[in-house]
Scaffold this motif. Structure first.
Motif, PDB file in Angstrom:
ATOM      1  N   PRO A   1       0.822  -1.221   0.000  1.00 54.36           N
ATOM      2  CA  PRO A   1       0.000   0.000   0.000  1.00 54.36           C
ATOM      3  C   PRO A   1       0.851   1.264   0.000  1.00 54.36           C
ATOM      4  O   PRO A   1       0.527   2.231  -0.675  1.00 54.36           O
ATOM      5  CB  PRO A   1      -0.789  -0.120   1.298  1.00 54.36           C
ATOM      6  CG  PRO A   1      -0.822  -1.559   1.606  1.00 54.36           C
ATOM      7  CD  PRO A   1       0.426  -2.158   1.043  1.00 54.36           C
ATOM      8  N   ILE A   2       1.939   1.248   0.747  1.00 49.56           N
ATOM      9  CA  ILE A   2       2.770   2.452   0.832  1.00 49.56           C
ATOM     10  C   ILE A   2       3.366   2.766  -0.539  1.00 49.56           C
ATOM     11  O   ILE A   2       3.450   3.922  -0.964  1.00 49.56           O
ATOM     12  CB  ILE A   2       3.860   2.277   1.920  1.00 49.56           C
ATOM     13  CG1 ILE A   2       4.481   3.624   2.249  1.00 49.56           C
ATOM     14  CG2 ILE A   2       4.936   1.301   1.496  1.00 49.56           C
ATOM     15  CD1 ILE A   2       5.408   3.584   3.445  1.00 49.56           C
ATOM     16  N   GLN A   3       3.751   1.719  -1.268  1.00 47.46           N
ATOM     17  CA  GLN A   3       4.316   1.939  -2.606  1.00 47.46           C
ATOM     18  C   GLN A   3       3.258   2.483  -3.554  1.00 47.46           C
ATOM     19  O   GLN A   3       3.504   3.397  -4.332  1.00 47.46           O
ATOM     20  CB  GLN A   3       4.895   0.626  -3.140  1.00 47.46           C
ATOM     21  CG  GLN A   3       6.093   0.141  -2.326  1.00 47.46           C
ATOM     22  CD  GLN A   3       6.475  -1.283  -2.644  1.00 47.46           C
ATOM     23  OE1 GLN A   3       5.629  -2.115  -2.964  1.00 47.46           O
ATOM     24  NE2 GLN A   3       7.767  -1.582  -2.546  1.00 47.46           N
ATOM     25  N   GLN A   4       2.057   1.913  -3.459  1.00 44.76           N
ATOM     26  CA  GLN A   4       0.970   2.395  -4.309  1.00 44.76           C
ATOM     27  C   GLN A   4       0.702   3.868  -4.071  1.00 44.76           C
ATOM     28  O   GLN A   4       0.587   4.663  -4.991  1.00 44.76           O
ATOM     29  CB  GLN A   4      -0.313   1.615  -4.018  1.00 44.76           C
ATOM     30  CG  GLN A   4      -0.176   0.139  -4.294  1.00 44.76           C
ATOM     31  CD  GLN A   4      -1.430  -0.615  -3.916  1.00 44.76           C
ATOM     32  OE1 GLN A   4      -2.414  -0.017  -3.494  1.00 44.76           O
ATOM     33  NE2 GLN A   4      -1.412  -1.912  -4.075  1.00 44.76           N
ATOM     34  N   ARG A   5       0.627   4.219  -2.779  1.00 47.99           N
ATOM     35  CA  ARG A   5       0.317   5.597  -2.434  1.00 47.99           C
ATOM     36  C   ARG A   5       1.367   6.545  -2.966  1.00 47.99           C
ATOM     37  O   ARG A   5       1.074   7.603  -3.497  1.00 47.99           O
ATOM     38  CB  ARG A   5       0.233   5.755  -0.914  1.00 47.99           C
ATOM     39  CG  ARG A   5      -1.145   5.515  -0.441  1.00 47.99           C
ATOM     40  CD  ARG A   5      -1.253   5.855   1.005  1.00 47.99           C
ATOM     41  NE  ARG A   5      -2.646   5.681   1.348  1.00 47.99           N
ATOM     42  CZ  ARG A   5      -3.398   6.647   1.825  1.00 47.99           C
ATOM     43  NH1 ARG A   5      -2.880   7.841   2.034  1.00 47.99           N
ATOM     44  NH2 ARG A   5      -4.653   6.435   2.100  1.00 47.99           N
ATOM     45  N   ILE A   6       2.605   6.159  -2.798  1.00 47.38           N
ATOM     46  CA  ILE A   6       3.686   7.051  -3.216  1.00 47.38           C
ATOM     47  C   ILE A   6       3.702   7.197  -4.734  1.00 47.38           C
ATOM     48  O   ILE A   6       3.887   8.297  -5.261  1.00 47.38           O
ATOM     49  CB  ILE A   6       5.029   6.546  -2.635  1.00 47.38           C
ATOM     50  CG1 ILE A   6       5.039   6.835  -1.138  1.00 47.38           C
ATOM     51  CG2 ILE A   6       6.213   7.208  -3.320  1.00 47.38           C
ATOM     52  CD1 ILE A   6       6.184   6.273  -0.374  1.00 47.38           C
ATOM     53  N   LEU A   7       3.440   6.114  -5.451  1.00 41.95           N
ATOM     54  CA  LEU A   7       3.419   6.208  -6.923  1.00 41.95           C
ATOM     55  C   LEU A   7       2.259   7.081  -7.407  1.00 41.95           C
ATOM     56  O   LEU A   7       2.434   7.942  -8.271  1.00 41.95           O
ATOM     57  CB  LEU A   7       3.313   4.815  -7.545  1.00 41.95           C
ATOM     58  CG  LEU A   7       4.562   3.942  -7.417  1.00 41.95           C
ATOM     59  CD1 LEU A   7       4.326   2.577  -8.030  1.00 41.95           C
ATOM     60  CD2 LEU A   7       5.759   4.612  -8.083  1.00 41.95           C
TER      61      LEU A   7
END
Lengths: 209, 482
Positions: free
Chosen positions: B384-390
């Motif tokens: 989720p953190i990667q998705q949010r940052i992208l």
């Protein structure tokens, strides 16, 4: 010996973590804190190597505590422990210098691995313990690169690049927008770790593409 | 008119044009070179402009070759970069404060020029009439500027017409030929107050009336017509009028398109907030559902077994032990249920990520007319953190492209390569080769670096801006939270 400070507003979690971590010989729990303010004060006094930090706490939350601790004690490693992993707070804490985050239901062995990795300066994400900085990851690979490392479309583009075609000509040949071709080429450069077209073409000619 | 031209031509002949040209040679010779140079420069410019069709190219090059600089100006205006026009239903108006500020300045200008005209006309027969006409015009301008709104249709369209009539009469009566400034002030006022289309119409009317009044006035009032002066006056008036018109018109247009762009960015922002909220709510619903179905059931059974075991402890110890074992098994099963549903949620989240990404890009297309082409090839489920940052990074990139680069096209490419995910965003905006690391870009870089990634930017003059983000991923991530 790794000195650890536990921060969580729920006593039951702190007790659980203490019981879990104390079974490992190289971990020493130096103290506990129930909120961000306490965590900062304890860090000041006890100087732990690592702080396991909860995010949502009364008085001062984990994000603010991370900011203050990293500001005054930059060597202290902070790992966020959280129940929800899609929290905007986590991103904030990590931009303030937290080394990563873990979900609270992680197993003891993984928690220990993460703590040891954190001490080494690696970034910790659930399922991705010990992430190194990406550019290094990519650049190492250019030595052992083969044609199989590229997608079909990339191979088409590379072959046109070798023929000396311009981006615009490539875009017209492969039916993609100019911007997309530029994007592909920029990612090809990344894979083979070069910065310009001339070097890329030399690289591909040498590997007899 | 023809007769006049003919006479003028004869006059030139008898006056000895040759001598005049000789005197002007030091000016004309370099002048010709510069003209030819400019011609050649813009013909080359046009030749290399690959946004034009062959026919347009031929047309413009021919035009520049024949009509020189004027044609070059037309060419440049025609091929200007088309602005990102926002599709917004409500009519965008420029900030009323800006409009009123310009209005007040124009009032001051009108006053000053009126005084000048009056002083110059002291003693002439039409003195009183001119003062009356100018005062009327001034009052009309104030009424129009302050009180008349679009709803008062009659006044809205009538007042500028009256104003034009007043000022044209004044021009006709004026002795000192200094009224042109007032005409220009009226022109500026009309452009400032009315919509672009209406302003164009009134300006044209004013222009035609003004030029013909000058012509009539010169023919009727002057006893002997000096042809040179005649054409000079008309030419100068023409050029000045057109220049002032262009200046105010472009200013207004620029202000309007700025306002539109601003509005478009605002909607985009609002929508992305809505999108985020929506995502959070659906996610919460899924998680609640999963917890209800799996954990609730097993926990209830476990509690019942434990309670039974507690009661049985004093009566039947072996049976109590069985109950406790059963409870333990139930809890264990519950845990594995949670694990599998976590996996399921995470899988679904990845689906959400793709659709969220596509939705975000299509919203950008819809609201700004910036064409976004995306190629996304991801197999590994992202945290989720990667998705949010992208997602955040793409949003930031798109905003930057619109705000700083005025881009009309953007391309997003996301690919996976071994343990890295690579996102490249490029646009076709105006870029000067310099990268200004403002808050947005710095924030984006910090976020990307916080998860072990790195961010590179590239800006090539004339080619736009490119951002490349690489983040480490792991093939088994998301699946091993247990």
């Amino acid at each position: 010996m790794i000195n650890v400070l536990l921060t969580d507003d729920q006593r039951i979690i702190r007790d659980g973590l203490r019981a879990l971590l104390e079974t490992y010989g190289d971990i020493h729990i130096v103290g506990e804190a129930a909120n961000g303010e306490e965590a900062y004060r304890q860090t000041q006094i006890l100087r732990p190597d690592i702080v396991l930090m909860d995010i949502r706490m009364p008085l001062m939350d984990g994000v603010e505590a991370t900011r203050q601790i990293k500001k005054d004690f930059p060597k202290t490693v902070i790992i966020i422990l959280t129940t929800f992993d899609d929290d905007e707070y986590i991103i904030n804490a990590m931009t303030y210098g937290a080394s990563g985050y873990l979900l609270k239901d992680i197993s003891g062995d993984k928690l220990i691995d993460a703590i040891r990795d954190g001490i080494k300066g690696n970034i910790i994400l659930p399922g991705l313990v010990a992430a190194k900085i990406t550019s290094k990851l990519v650049s190492k690979k250019s030595l052992s690169i083969t044609q199989g490392d590229f997608s079909e479309r990339e191979i088409d583009i590379i072959q046109l690049m070798i023929k000396g075609k311009s981006n615009k000509e490539i875009a017209e040949t492969v039916y993609l927008s100019l911007g997309t071709v530029k994007n592909y080429i920029s990612q090809i450069y990344l894979k083979i770790d070069v910065n310009d077209r001339a070097n890329a073409v030399i690289f591909f000619k040498e590997m007899e593409f | 008119m023809l007769l006049l031209l003919n006479e003028w031509y004869n006059g030139l002949k008898t006056f000895g044009v040759i001598m005049v040209i000789k005197d002007l040679l030091p000016f004309i010779v370099p002048g010709i070179f510069i003209q030819v140079f400019i011609q050649a420069y813009y013909i080359k410019h046009c030749w290399e402009n690959n946004k034009l069709s062959q026919r347009e190219k031929a047309l413009f090059i021919g035009g520049i070759a024949i009509f020189n600089i004027i044609a070059a100006a037309v060419y440049l205006f025609f091929t200007r970069k088309k602005e990102v026009e926002a599709k917004i239903s409500k009519k965008i108006e420029i900030d009323s404060n800006i409009r009123q500020g310009i209005f007040v300045l124009l009032l001051v200008a009108f006053e000053i020029f009126t005084l000048r005209v009056i002083i110059e006309n002291v003693g002439s027969e039409a003195y009183t009439t001119i003062i009356m006409l100018l005062t009327t015009c001034f009052i009309l301008m104030i009424i129009n500027g302050l009180f008349v709104k679009r709803q008062h249709t009659l006044f809205y369209f009538l007042l500028p017409a009256l104003q034009i009539i007043c000022i044209i009469f004044a021009v006709y009566l004026d002795k000192a030929q200094n009224l042109e400034f007032l005409v220009l002030v009226v022109l500026a006022h009309i452009i400032n107050k009315y919509s672009l289309k209406e302003a164009k119409f009134y300006s044209l009317v004013l222009f035609l009336l003004y030029i013909s009044t000058i012509v009539i006035k010169m023919i009727l009032l002057t006893v002997t017509i000096n042809q040179n002066e005649f054409f000079n006056t008309i030419y100068v008036n023409f050029v000045v009028f057109v220049l002032v018109f262009l200046a105010f018109y472009t200013l207004k247009k620029q202000l309007i398109s700025n306002a539109q762009l601003h509005e478009a960015l605002k909607t985009l922002k609002e929508q992305s907030i809505k999108l985020e909220e929506m995502g959070a709510i659906t996610e919460r619903n899924i998680i609640t559902g999963e917890i209800h179905d799996t954990v609730g059931h097993t926990l209830t059974t476990a509690i019942i077994s434990i309670e039974a075991g507690q009661k049985l402890m004093d009566v039947d110890l072996p049976l109590a032990r069985d109950k406790f074992t059963l409870a333990g098994e139930q809890i264990k099963r519950g845990l594995s249920d949670i694990r599998s549903s976590v996996k399921m949620i995470q899988h679904r989240k990845n689906m959400d990520f793709l659709s969220e990404l596509k939705y975000l890009l299509s919203e950008i297309c819809k609201n700004t007319n910036m064409k976004v082409t995306e190629i996304i090839e991801i197999q590994t489920p992202l945290l989720p953190i990667q998705q949010r940052i992208l997602l955040h990074a793409i949003k930031e990139c798109a905003t930057n492209s619109l705000r700083h680069g005025g881009s009309t096209e953007a391309d997003v490419l996301i690919q996976e390569y071994k343990d890295t995910l690579c996102l490249t965003f490029s646009d076709n905006g105006v870029s000067n080769g310099e990268i200004n690391y403002g808050f947005g870009l710095n924030n984006m870089r910090e976020r990307v670096e916080s998860i072990g990634g790195c961010l590179q930017t590239q800006s090539i003059p004339g080619e736009g801006f490119m951002v490349t983000i690489t983040i480490p991923i792991s093939k088994d991530q998301g699946g091993n939270n247990d």
